[in-house]
Design a protein around this motif. Structure first.
Motif, mmCIF file in Angstrom:
data_model
loop_
_atom_site.group_PDB
_atom_site.id
_atom_site.type_symbol
_atom_site.label_atom_id
_atom_site.label_comp_id
_atom_site.label_asym_id
_atom_site.label_seq_id
_atom_site.Cartn_x
_atom_site.Cartn_y
_atom_site.Cartn_z
ATOM 1 N N SER A 92 -96.676 65.085 -2.648
ATOM 2 C CA SER A 92 -96.539 65.037 -3.866
ATOM 3 C C SER A 92 -95.384 64.137 -4.504
ATOM 4 O O SER A 92 -95.060 63.886 -5.543
ATOM 5 N N GLN A 93 -94.845 63.575 -3.305
ATOM 6 C CA GLN A 93 -93.510 62.332 -3.448
ATOM 7 C C GLN A 93 -94.079 61.322 -4.426
ATOM 8 O O GLN A 93 -95.007 60.710 -4.093
ATOM 9 N N ARG A 94 -93.281 60.985 -5.260
ATOM 10 C CA ARG A 94 -93.466 59.939 -6.252
ATOM 11 C C ARG A 94 -92.453 58.729 -5.965
ATOM 12 O O ARG A 94 -91.376 58.896 -5.830
ATOM 13 N N ASP A 95 -93.225 57.416 -5.794
ATOM 14 C CA ASP A 95 -92.372 56.268 -5.592
ATOM 15 C C ASP A 95 -91.768 56.070 -7.035
ATOM 16 O O ASP A 95 -91.950 56.698 -7.841
ATOM 17 N N ALA A 96 -91.050 54.880 -6.997
ATOM 18 C CA ALA A 96 -90.230 54.328 -8.165
ATOM 19 C C ALA A 96 -91.300 54.226 -9.299
ATOM 20 O O ALA A 96 -90.683 54.142 -10.463
#
Length: 140
Positions: A92-96
């Protein structure tokens, strides 16, 4: 492994990630379960080749931040995505730009090309802290 790596490395950049050398290739979808040592070595090599310092560490380039799992998705490398998740990467990590690896896989999917990745990511771990936003190490 080093001999085969040097002879087949490609120099084409894909969204800040270099393609994985063909000799390391993508494992078959039903690859055997890897030992801890082998898994850690494969992940460490992937991280090194693509310029990441850890499975959860962002890599900054100009105005964006990308993560190892997002890179594996762009390379359409489901086996590596699975290894990264086993090593603690966060699905669930989100990029910029606020996209998860699954968001990118859905956008890149053409006629099921990323179906294996979407399956792997659906089983992936959620972030323990921070709600999946990009980590402060990669921020200005």
């Amino acid at each position: 492994v080093e001999d085969s790596l040097s002879s087949t490395t490609s120099t084409v950049a894909i969204s800040g990630c270099l393609p994985e050398p063909r000799s390391l290739g993508r494992s078959p979808k039903c690859a055997p379960r890897r030992s801890d040592g082998e898994r850690k070595a494969m992940v460490a090599q992937f991280l090194s080749v693509h310029g990441f310092s850890g499975v959860c560490s962002g890599k900054r380039s100009f105005l964006s931040v990308t993560y190892p799992l997002h890179c594996a998705v762009r390379l359409c490398d489901a086996p590596m995505a699975e290894l990264l998740l086993q090593e603690g990467a966060c699905a669930s990590q989100r990029d910029a730009r606020g996209r998860t690896a699954a968001d990118i896989a859905r956008r890149l999917d053409k006629a099921g090309s990323h179906a294996a990745l979407l399956s792997v990511l659906s089983r992936g771990a959620s972030c323990q802290e921070g709600g999946g936003s990009f980590d402060s190490e990669a921020s200005p």
